[in-house]
Write an enzyme that holds these catalytic residues in place. Sequence first.
Site, PDB file in Angstrom:
ATOM      1  N   ARG A 108      -6.918  25.038 -11.961  1.00 11.84           N
ATOM      2  CA  ARG A 108      -5.666  24.353 -12.313  1.00 11.84           C
ATOM      3  C   ARG A 108      -6.034  22.944 -12.748  1.00 11.84           C
ATOM      4  O   ARG A 108      -6.626  22.183 -11.970  1.00 11.84           O
ATOM      5  CB  ARG A 108      -4.705  24.318 -11.128  1.00 11.84           C
ATOM      6  N   HIS A 135       0.823  28.926 -18.153  1.00 15.27           N
ATOM      7  CA  HIS A 135       0.776  29.334 -16.737  1.00 15.27           C
ATOM      8  C   HIS A 135       0.878  30.867 -16.709  1.00 15.27           C
ATOM      9  O   HIS A 135       1.898  31.434 -16.319  1.00 15.27           O
ATOM     10  CB  HIS A 135       1.934  28.682 -15.974  1.00 15.27           C
ATOM     11  N   GLN A 138       2.033  32.909 -13.589  1.00 16.71           N
ATOM     12  CA  GLN A 138       3.478  32.794 -13.345  1.00 16.71           C
ATOM     13  C   GLN A 138       4.234  33.799 -14.223  1.00 16.71           C
ATOM     14  O   GLN A 138       5.157  34.476 -13.754  1.00 16.71           O
ATOM     15  CB  GLN A 138       3.944  31.369 -13.647  1.00 16.71           C
ATOM     16  N   ASP A 214      12.921  25.531 -15.405  1.00 18.84           N
ATOM     17  CA  ASP A 214      11.730  24.941 -14.778  1.00 18.84           C
ATOM     18  C   ASP A 214      12.056  23.466 -14.555  1.00 18.84           C
ATOM     19  O   ASP A 214      13.041  22.940 -15.112  1.00 18.84           O
ATOM     20  CB  ASP A 214      10.526  25.107 -15.735  1.00 18.84           C
ATOM     21  N   CYS A 254      10.174  28.995 -11.495  1.00 24.33           N
ATOM     22  CA  CYS A 254       8.824  29.173 -10.948  1.00 24.33           C
ATOM     23  C   CYS A 254       8.607  28.417  -9.654  1.00 24.33           C
ATOM     24  O   CYS A 254       7.714  28.752  -8.883  1.00 24.33           O
ATOM     25  CB  CYS A 254       7.792  28.759 -11.990  1.00 24.33           C
ATOM     26  N   ARG A 282       4.059  36.353  -7.089  1.00 25.60           N
ATOM     27  CA  ARG A 282       2.779  35.721  -7.461  1.00 25.60           C
ATOM     28  C   ARG A 282       1.628  36.398  -6.715  1.00 25.60           C
ATOM     29  O   ARG A 282       0.564  36.641  -7.275  1.00 25.60           O
ATOM     30  CB  ARG A 282       2.813  34.224  -7.124  1.00 25.60           C
TER      31      ARG A 282
HETATM   32  N1   CP Z   1       4.933  28.067  -9.412  1.00 25.30           N
HETATM   33  C1   CP Z   1       3.787  27.477  -9.060  1.00 25.30           C
HETATM   34  O1   CP Z   1       2.758  27.572  -9.731  1.00 25.30           O
HETATM   35  O2   CP Z   1       3.849  26.792  -7.871  1.00 25.30           O
HETATM   36  P1   CP Z   1       2.746  25.812  -7.293  1.00 25.30           P
HETATM   37  O3   CP Z   1       2.662  24.615  -8.186  1.00 25.30           O
HETATM   38  O4   CP Z   1       3.218  25.489  -5.916  1.00 25.30           O
HETATM   39  O5   CP Z   1       1.411  26.539  -7.264  1.00 25.30           O
HETATM   40  N1  NVA Z   2       5.981  23.155 -15.498  1.00 21.41           N
HETATM   41  C1  NVA Z   2       5.568  22.877 -14.133  1.00 21.41           C
HETATM   42  C2  NVA Z   2       5.249  24.152 -13.422  1.00 21.41           C
HETATM   43  C3  NVA Z   2       4.851  23.975 -11.980  1.00 21.41           C
HETATM   44  C4  NVA Z   2       4.454  25.260 -11.345  1.00 21.41           C
HETATM   45  C5  NVA Z   2       4.375  21.949 -14.148  1.00 21.41           C
HETATM   46  O1  NVA Z   2       3.491  22.101 -14.991  1.00 21.41           O
HETATM   47  O2  NVA Z   2       4.319  21.040 -13.314  1.00 21.41           O
END
Ligand code: CP
Ligand code: NVA
Length: 296
Positions: A108, A135, A138, A214, A254, A282
């Site tokens: 990430r 993502h 997700q 989101d 999400c 997930r």
């Molecule tokens: N939806 C999601 O990816 O959540 P986190 O940022 O908590 O991993």
């Molecule tokens: N769009 C958000 C998703 C978090 C899971 C981000 O990138 O922070």
Amino acid sequence: MTTPLSVSLAGRDLLRISDLVPSEAETILDLAVELKANPRQPLAPGATLGLYFAKHSTRTRVSFSVAMAHLGGTAIALSPDELQISRGESLPDTARALSRYVDALAVRTHAHEELEAWAEWASVPVINALTADEHPCQALADALTIRDRLGGLDGVRIAWVGDGSNVLVSLAALGKLLGYEVVSACPPGYEAPDVENVVDPRQAVAGADVVVTDTWISMGQEHERATRLHDLEPYRLDATLLSLAAPGAFVMHCLPAHAGEEITAELLYGDRSAIWDEAENRLHVQKALLALLLDV
Ligand code: CP
Ligand code: NVA
């Protein structure tokens, strides 16, 4: 195990949804359904997954860790702050060295190009655990959630309301593989690439089977907070907007959510929310992905 693991993703990276073909995406979902019914199956005994997370995470980190435990393997949390990379060791050297220990890496990070560098220098599969661009894990969980509720995906109409985020990009790309349609309503300047967009949220939501949103402020955008809150204010997902959707339509997000910003608390916690099932899914899709990708 009734799904034959005839589709193998062994050794493959998952950086973008476009790395998958339809049969591979369908196999991940089919296997996820089986693993949801029967969560602990030793499909990757002794395997190891490194979790390199340069951004915060609750769901992704924990669901990958639990998935590895359920498969008979182990996940190792790798905070950049605790690695030599924070003292100047290069990304290529970090990726080379970690590849000598772990069987796969979930990464990430901020720029998608950094994820691509991990994939270039690691000799083990690299999974996108979220970048600014996509993502994909997700989106797989979202597709499973919708398929579970509606019995299929072909012809399903999904409305996206709010920011054209990384999650929207992956969700729309997966729709091209699995046969559902995504129409977004993002304000000018907030649209996602390669997604059909309308400016009026009512137009996107009219007749939709699922309505998704989101956060308005993704990780890395905190400095734009005031502008984003102002520009996205007309795009809040609330009961009035949802009333335009198809009868029985449900909402998804999400998470993490900001009740009162992109979605009302009434919808987030109400009986038309699929959001908490979505979070659970997930675990199931990532476990399926790992089982197909780990070559142990
Ligand atoms: N939806 C999601 O990816 O959540 P986190 O940022 O908590 O991993
Ligand atoms: N769009 C958000 C998703 C978090 C899971 C981000 O990138 O922070």
